[in-house]
Design a protein around this motif. Sequence first.
Motif, short mmCIF file in Angstrom:
data_model
loop_
_atom_site.label_atom_id
_atom_site.label_comp_id
_atom_site.label_asym_id
_atom_site.label_seq_id
_atom_site.Cartn_x
_atom_site.Cartn_y
_atom_site.Cartn_z
N THR A 54 -1.36 -12.02 53.21
CA THR A 54 -1.93 -10.79 52.64
C THR A 54 -2.52 -9.88 53.71
OG1 THR A 54 -4.06 -11.88 52.26
CG2 THR A 54 -2.45 -11.95 50.47
N LYS A 55 -2.67 -10.43 54.94
CA LYS A 55 -3.22 -9.67 56.08
C LYS A 55 -4.65 -9.19 55.82
CE LYS A 55 1.15 -8.15 58.13
NZ LYS A 55 1.95 -9.13 57.38
N LYS A 56 -5.40 -10.00 55.10
CA LYS A 56 -6.82 -9.70 54.91
C LYS A 56 -7.55 -10.99 54.57
CE LYS A 56 -6.72 -8.49 49.98
NZ LYS A 56 -7.03 -7.44 48.99
N LEU A 57 -8.85 -11.00 54.86
CA LEU A 57 -9.67 -12.17 54.60
C LEU A 57 -10.19 -12.12 53.18
CD1 LEU A 57 -11.79 -12.29 57.89
CD2 LEU A 57 -9.66 -13.50 57.39
N VAL A 58 -10.27 -13.31 52.56
CA VAL A 58 -10.89 -13.41 51.24
C VAL A 58 -12.39 -13.63 51.47
CG1 VAL A 58 -10.89 -14.58 49.02
CG2 VAL A 58 -8.77 -14.45 50.35
N PRO A 59 -13.26 -12.73 51.00
CA PRO A 59 -14.69 -12.85 51.28
C PRO A 59 -15.31 -14.07 50.61
CG PRO A 59 -14.28 -11.05 49.75
CD PRO A 59 -12.95 -11.51 50.24
N VAL A 60 -16.16 -14.78 51.35
CA VAL A 60 -16.83 -15.97 50.84
C VAL A 60 -17.86 -15.55 49.80
CG1 VAL A 60 -18.34 -17.90 51.43
CG2 VAL A 60 -16.46 -17.27 52.96
N TRP A 61 -17.92 -16.33 48.72
CA TRP A 61 -18.84 -16.03 47.61
C TRP A 61 -19.41 -17.34 47.10
CZ3 TRP A 61 -18.90 -17.41 42.41
CH2 TRP A 61 -19.75 -16.68 41.57
N ARG B 213 -13.15 -15.11 61.44
CA ARG B 213 -11.77 -15.56 61.62
C ARG B 213 -10.81 -14.37 61.53
NH1 ARG B 213 -13.56 -16.34 56.55
NH2 ARG B 213 -12.16 -16.02 54.77
N SER B 214 -9.64 -14.54 62.09
CA SER B 214 -8.66 -13.46 62.13
C SER B 214 -7.69 -13.57 60.96
CB SER B 214 -7.88 -13.50 63.44
OG SER B 214 -6.83 -12.56 63.43
N ALA B 215 -7.22 -12.42 60.49
CA ALA B 215 -6.21 -12.39 59.43
C ALA B 215 -4.80 -12.28 60.00
CB ALA B 215 -6.47 -11.24 58.47
N THR B 216 -4.69 -12.31 61.32
CA THR B 216 -3.39 -12.24 61.98
C THR B 216 -3.09 -13.58 62.62
OG1 THR B 216 -3.74 -9.90 62.46
CG2 THR B 216 -2.00 -11.04 63.70
N LYS B 217 -1.93 -14.11 62.30
CA LYS B 217 -1.56 -15.42 62.82
C LYS B 217 -1.26 -15.32 64.31
CE LYS B 217 1.10 -19.45 61.38
NZ LYS B 217 2.08 -19.95 60.39
N ALA B 218 -1.90 -16.21 65.06
CA ALA B 218 -1.72 -16.20 66.51
C ALA B 218 -0.31 -16.67 66.87
CB ALA B 218 -2.75 -17.11 67.18
N THR B 219 0.26 -16.03 67.85
CA THR B 219 1.57 -16.43 68.36
C THR B 219 1.40 -17.05 69.73
OG1 THR B 219 1.90 -14.22 69.30
CG2 THR B 219 2.76 -14.62 67.08
N ARG B 220 2.13 -18.13 69.97
CA ARG B 220 2.03 -18.83 71.24
C ARG B 220 3.36 -18.79 71.96
NH1 ARG B 220 -1.51 -24.33 70.10
NH2 ARG B 220 -3.31 -23.30 69.13
N SER B 221 3.28 -18.85 73.28
CA SER B 221 4.51 -18.90 74.06
C SER B 221 5.16 -20.26 73.89
CB SER B 221 4.20 -18.64 75.54
OG SER B 221 3.35 -19.66 76.04
#
Length: 533
Positions: A479-486, A504-512
């Motif tokens: 979804t490219k967004k964080l779900v806010p903690v409640w 935390r990031s909403a973008t998945k890290a890419t590794r070499s």
Amino acid sequence: MEKTFAELGLDEHILRGVEALGFTTPTPVQEQAIPAVLAGRDVLASAQTGTGKTAAFALPILQLVAPYSQAARTRQAEAAAAGGGERDGGPDVLADAVEGAEGASLSAEVAEDGSIATPKRRRRRHHKKASAPAAESEPTSQPAGEPSAPTGDKPRRKRRRKKKPAGEKASTAERRAADPNAHPFGPFALIVTPTRELAAQIEAVVSVVCEQTGQKAVVVMGGTKFERQIRELEAGCDLLVATPGRLIDLMEHDHVSLADIRCFVLDEADRMLDMGFWPSVRRIVAALPKERQNLLFSATIPPSIKGTVDAMLKDPVVVEIARVGETADTVEEHLCPVTQGQKTLLLEGLLAHEVEGQVPDRVLVFCRTKHRVDDLERYLRKAGVAVDVMHADRPQKAREKALEKFRAGKVRVLVATDVMSRGIDVSGIDAVVNFDVPMDPEDYVHRIGRTGRAGATGQAYTFVAPDEISPLREIEYFTKKLVPVWDLEGFDYDSTRIVPNPGRSATKATRSLFSGSRSRGRGMSGGRYGRHY
């Protein structure tokens, strides 16, 4: 300035159906898709749930197949008037009607009896003519009691047939043989959808429109009686709505032919083209004419099915109302960290929680498995909550009854599995609760899309236990967004729960390709515990 349905190219008969449905102005997906479908183009459409996708394909395809519908009814009327004798003008009427349809063409031929002669039917007709005797009074040289054999062929063994018990209904083939003029027409359009609830939802739309156009729609799905569906198909139909399993059963028993299909719609295309449904869809597509119009509609079109989509569609018009993974703005999302053992207590507390001064009256709860659904139902029932369930093991009548009670407000909570997340169309759902985090991120979008429909605001709560952090992160990447903690005020949470990092990031890290390989297995300073993690 917003367009009207009349400006989209719909004729007066369909517009009367639109009025009967209570629609006033077209939604964005309807505004873009309907003209493209009427122009005869293939369409790939993705839009959020609750945006009117069903009408976006149902209205124009009923208009497109109307010439075939009229021709079929003319042929039937002439056959009835002739009393089973020779029908004059039947083929001409059908040909004229077909040629008059804008952008439409039939690859099949029109037979002498006025029926649409597909290659399969032509072969059968040729075989019958070749094997029929020259005249009934012609003498035969075969000995008495032996079956006659076609010239040049080996004598055929007489086929044994079981005697039917008294009162047993004749088969479809026997009923057709008894009345040679009782040839069913159509279907001319086919809509395939993954669940029975979605099929019923489509039926609710097309049946209203068909009352105004004089056309006939037939719905075939599992959990209902075979004989009734067979009788409806034998009477002929213009539009067929089907779930894959039941449609294939009917095809295997020769109760339905797809040779006359002009428009093919795949509803919830992302689910229909995944590995679970694809073998069935492939068999259905193989039975369709090569020259046809294809329409694929879904809330999400993930990249994983792009290759299959490209192979099915020819120069499609792409209608994209929302990007892949986008959720509706009318849904307020909440992330509820909790342990597995406290989920039922948290749900019970949530049902008593007031939002804007009132507790939720209609709550839809999703669980991962059928056993979880049944266990949660028993717990809520003991707690005094009016609850019902929906999952694949429930009979169709029970599922329909549960959904109707939920719509009418007779039950406050409906607990369901993911297979229902695409077939529950109920207005006024106050909250959706993900009791279990869905394993497929697309299911999350469909689940929470059951609330916040038609412009109303809805609440979505996702219970996440420590062992569900990984699928949660996949949802946030999708979804490219964080779900806010409640947190529920006043609830005593277990100290072992895991609260996700707010940074935390909403973008998945890419590794070499070789990322992390140098430090793996070198103690606490390397690998997953190292500073580069």
